[in-house]
Design a protein around this motif. Structure first.
Motif, PDB file in Angstrom:
ATOM      1  N   PHE A 166     -25.354 -54.824 -49.954  1.00 27.98           N
ATOM      2  CA  PHE A 166     -26.600 -55.298 -50.070  1.00 27.98           C
ATOM      3  C   PHE A 166     -27.403 -55.035 -51.562  1.00 27.98           C
ATOM      4  N   MET A 167     -27.488 -53.682 -51.733  1.00 20.94           N
ATOM      5  CA  MET A 167     -28.158 -53.265 -52.919  1.00 20.94           C
ATOM      6  C   MET A 167     -27.276 -53.501 -54.158  1.00 20.94           C
ATOM      7  N   VAL A 168     -26.115 -53.585 -54.181  1.00 19.60           N
ATOM      8  CA  VAL A 168     -25.170 -54.040 -55.156  1.00 19.60           C
ATOM      9  C   VAL A 168     -25.469 -55.288 -55.701  1.00 19.60           C
ATOM     10  N   LYS A 169     -25.650 -56.132 -54.651  1.00 18.56           N
ATOM     11  CA  LYS A 169     -25.681 -57.310 -55.076  1.00 18.56           C
ATOM     12  C   LYS A 169     -27.352 -57.805 -55.631  1.00 18.56           C
ATOM     13  N   HIS A 170     -28.224 -56.652 -55.540  1.00 20.02           N
ATOM     14  CA  HIS A 170     -29.529 -56.599 -56.241  1.00 20.02           C
ATOM     15  C   HIS A 170     -30.015 -55.492 -56.892  1.00 20.02           C
ATOM     16  N   PRO A 171     -29.059 -55.283 -58.241  1.00 20.65           N
ATOM     17  CA  PRO A 171     -29.076 -54.184 -58.994  1.00 20.65           C
ATOM     18  C   PRO A 171     -30.385 -53.997 -59.713  1.00 20.65           C
ATOM     19  N   ASN A 172     -30.836 -52.664 -59.624  1.00 20.99           N
ATOM     20  CA  ASN A 172     -32.133 -52.076 -60.328  1.00 20.99           C
ATOM     21  C   ASN A 172     -33.335 -52.661 -59.640  1.00 20.99           C
ATOM     22  N   LYS A 173     -33.331 -53.412 -58.522  1.00 19.69           N
ATOM     23  CA  LYS A 173     -34.294 -53.898 -57.458  1.00 19.69           C
ATOM     24  C   LYS A 173     -34.641 -52.793 -56.579  1.00 19.69           C
ATOM     25  N   VAL A 174     -36.048 -52.315 -56.429  1.00 20.55           N
ATOM     26  CA  VAL A 174     -36.319 -51.624 -55.321  1.00 20.55           C
ATOM     27  C   VAL A 174     -36.850 -52.102 -54.094  1.00 20.55           C
ATOM     28  N   PHE A 175     -36.099 -51.512 -53.061  1.00 22.89           N
ATOM     29  CA  PHE A 175     -36.373 -51.844 -51.775  1.00 22.89           C
ATOM     30  C   PHE A 175     -37.114 -50.819 -50.996  1.00 22.89           C
ATOM     31  N   THR A 176     -37.974 -50.935 -50.284  1.00 25.16           N
ATOM     32  CA  THR A 176     -38.472 -50.126 -49.333  1.00 25.16           C
ATOM     33  C   THR A 176     -37.769 -49.704 -47.961  1.00 25.16           C
ATOM     34  N   ARG A 177     -37.810 -48.775 -47.445  1.00 26.21           N
ATOM     35  CA  ARG A 177     -37.181 -48.547 -45.960  1.00 26.21           C
ATOM     36  C   ARG A 177     -37.247 -49.705 -45.169  1.00 26.21           C
ATOM     37  N   LYS A 178     -38.349 -50.177 -44.942  1.00 24.88           N
ATOM     38  CA  LYS A 178     -38.749 -51.218 -43.951  1.00 24.88           C
ATOM     39  C   LYS A 178     -37.866 -52.561 -44.502  1.00 24.88           C
ATOM     40  N   GLN A 179     -37.944 -52.802 -45.777  1.00 21.69           N
ATOM     41  CA  GLN A 179     -37.115 -53.865 -46.162  1.00 21.69           C
ATOM     42  C   GLN A 179     -35.511 -53.841 -45.822  1.00 21.69           C
ATOM     43  N   SER A 215     -26.408 -40.531 -60.190  1.00 27.98           N
ATOM     44  CA  SER A 215     -26.598 -41.095 -58.719  1.00 27.98           C
ATOM     45  C   SER A 215     -26.636 -42.609 -58.816  1.00 27.98           C
ATOM     46  N   PHE A 216     -25.711 -43.275 -58.160  1.00 27.77           N
ATOM     47  CA  PHE A 216     -25.822 -45.138 -58.114  1.00 27.77           C
ATOM     48  C   PHE A 216     -27.084 -45.359 -57.447  1.00 27.77           C
ATOM     49  N   ILE A 217     -27.571 -44.683 -56.374  1.00 26.64           N
ATOM     50  CA  ILE A 217     -28.696 -44.772 -55.656  1.00 26.64           C
ATOM     51  C   ILE A 217     -29.747 -44.007 -56.111  1.00 26.64           C
ATOM     52  N   GLN A 218     -30.938 -44.444 -56.469  1.00 28.72           N
ATOM     53  CA  GLN A 218     -32.050 -43.503 -56.915  1.00 28.72           C
ATOM     54  C   GLN A 218     -33.059 -43.782 -56.034  1.00 28.72           C
ATOM     55  N   THR A 219     -34.000 -42.644 -55.593  1.00 27.58           N
ATOM     56  CA  THR A 219     -35.035 -42.566 -54.814  1.00 27.58           C
ATOM     57  C   THR A 219     -36.284 -42.856 -55.772  1.00 27.58           C
ATOM     58  N   LEU A 220     -37.246 -43.740 -55.241  1.00 25.51           N
ATOM     59  CA  LEU A 220     -38.658 -43.855 -56.019  1.00 25.51           C
ATOM     60  C   LEU A 220     -39.396 -43.317 -55.130  1.00 25.51           C
ATOM     61  N   ARG A 221     -39.895 -41.935 -55.383  1.00 23.73           N
ATOM     62  CA  ARG A 221     -40.572 -41.170 -54.076  1.00 23.73           C
ATOM     63  C   ARG A 221     -41.746 -42.034 -53.805  1.00 23.73           C
ATOM     64  N   GLY A 222     -42.016 -42.109 -52.402  1.00 24.99           N
ATOM     65  CA  GLY A 222     -43.154 -42.992 -52.132  1.00 24.99           C
ATOM     66  C   GLY A 222     -43.024 -44.634 -52.197  1.00 24.99           C
ATOM     67  N   VAL A 223     -41.987 -44.983 -52.534  1.00 21.35           N
ATOM     68  CA  VAL A 223     -41.812 -46.288 -52.645  1.00 21.35           C
ATOM     69  C   VAL A 223     -40.308 -47.057 -52.022  1.00 21.35           C
ATOM     70  N   GLY A 224     -39.097 -46.568 -52.467  1.00 17.37           N
ATOM     71  CA  GLY A 224     -38.105 -46.819 -51.818  1.00 17.37           C
ATOM     72  C   GLY A 224     -37.004 -46.387 -52.565  1.00 17.37           C
ATOM     73  N   TYR A 225     -35.930 -47.514 -52.828  1.00 23.84           N
ATOM     74  CA  TYR A 225     -34.561 -47.220 -53.386  1.00 23.84           C
ATOM     75  C   TYR A 225     -34.037 -47.966 -54.104  1.00 23.84           C
ATOM     76  N   LYS A 226     -33.025 -48.090 -55.001  1.00 24.26           N
ATOM     77  CA  LYS A 226     -32.628 -49.091 -55.973  1.00 24.26           C
ATOM     78  C   LYS A 226     -31.422 -48.413 -56.382  1.00 24.26           C
ATOM     79  N   PHE A 227     -30.254 -49.448 -56.420  1.00 22.37           N
ATOM     80  CA  PHE A 227     -28.873 -49.319 -56.949  1.00 22.37           C
ATOM     81  C   PHE A 227     -28.879 -49.579 -58.478  1.00 22.37           C
ATOM     82  N   VAL A 228     -28.726 -48.398 -59.271  1.00 21.70           N
ATOM     83  CA  VAL A 228     -28.786 -48.819 -60.841  1.00 21.70           C
ATOM     84  C   VAL A 228     -27.576 -49.023 -61.224  1.00 21.70           C
ATOM     85  N   ILE A 229     -27.410 -49.766 -62.520  1.00 22.42           N
ATOM     86  CA  ILE A 229     -26.084 -49.918 -63.102  1.00 22.42           C
ATOM     87  C   ILE A 229     -26.416 -49.690 -64.571  1.00 22.42           C
TER      88      ILE A 229
END
Length: 229
Positions: A166-179, A215-229
């Motif tokens: 799911f994250m690979v299909k939306h690269p560089n987009k930040v998702f919250t844990r809830k999302q 790291s392919f998956i980066q954490t934005l503290r207090g926001v969420g995660y994103k898959f970076v390319i």
């Protein structure tokens, strides 16, 4: 007809679950202890497993570990243990759902139906519109659900793969844990967002290079995660 392996050391609970699932059209096999469960799993292919944690001979956690060595089959945990640490450990082992005893047989059947439906839809979707991803040494094939890092196979559980793809299909987009919780489980899981934290942590560890800080998956503290390319 979907086949389900139900493992519990209480014959009364086994009968209740078997009756409920059989009435819904499932083929049910039962086991009373962990050793028997492993033998049944190795003997026959199943579509889903319902697993009690407090089992004689081999406990439920070890049964889960053994299954996950060779299979990403959906697993629903049943347990009288309602502590958060047990739930996190369960999800850390790759289970798909966690139901605390006493439970409603109707709710259990609904969860079984939801997981099997979602698994079928995911497999169908992957087979018709999936295209492989390859970048920076990471290769993902959604059709076969195989992942390689620098040509080395990476073993992922079903939910780990779902989050990664799911994250690979939306690269560089930040998702919250809830999302992410909603995207992977949608309305089929009742729980908290710590489940996502555990899955992301485990996934990041599996697809990292030991000789690099990248790291392919980066954490934005207090926001969420994103898959970076």
């Amino acid at each position: 007809m979907p086949t389900i392996l139900v493992i519990d050391d209480e014959p009364k609970i086994l009968r209740i679950i078997e009756h409920c699932l059989t009435r819904e059209g499932y083929e049910v096999t039962t086991a009373l202890d962990g050793q028997q469960a492993i033998e049944q799993f190795q003997r026959q292919d199943y579509d889903l497993i319902i697993l009690d944690l407090a089992l004689p001979k081999v406990d439920g956690f070890q049964v889960c570990r053994t299954i996950r060595e060779t299979s990403s089959i959906p697993i629903i945990i049943l347990s009288v243990r309602n502590q958060e640490v047990d739930k996190i450990l369960g999800f850390n082992l790759g289970v798909d759902d966690y139901l605390t005893k006493p439970f409603s047989p109707i709710e259990l059947c609904l969860r079984v139906k939801a997981i099997l439906r979602r698994t079928k839809e995911e497999n169908h979707s992957s087979s018709i519109d999936g295209s492989s991803y390859s970048h920076n040494g990471l290769t993902i094939n959604p059709t076969s659900r195989e992942v390689y890092l620098d040509d080395h196979p990476i073993e992922l559980t079903a939910k780990e793969f779902d989050i990664l793809w799911f994250m690979v299909k939306h690269p560089n987009k930040v998702f919250t844990r809830k999302q992410l919780l909603y995207q992977i489980w949608q309305n089929d899981y009742v729980g908290n967002e710590d489940t996502v934290t555990v899955l992301i942590s485990r996934l990041r560890e599996k697809i990292k290079r030991t000789d690099s800080q990248f790291s392919f998956i980066q954490t934005l503290r207090g926001v969420g995660y994103k898959f970076v390319i």
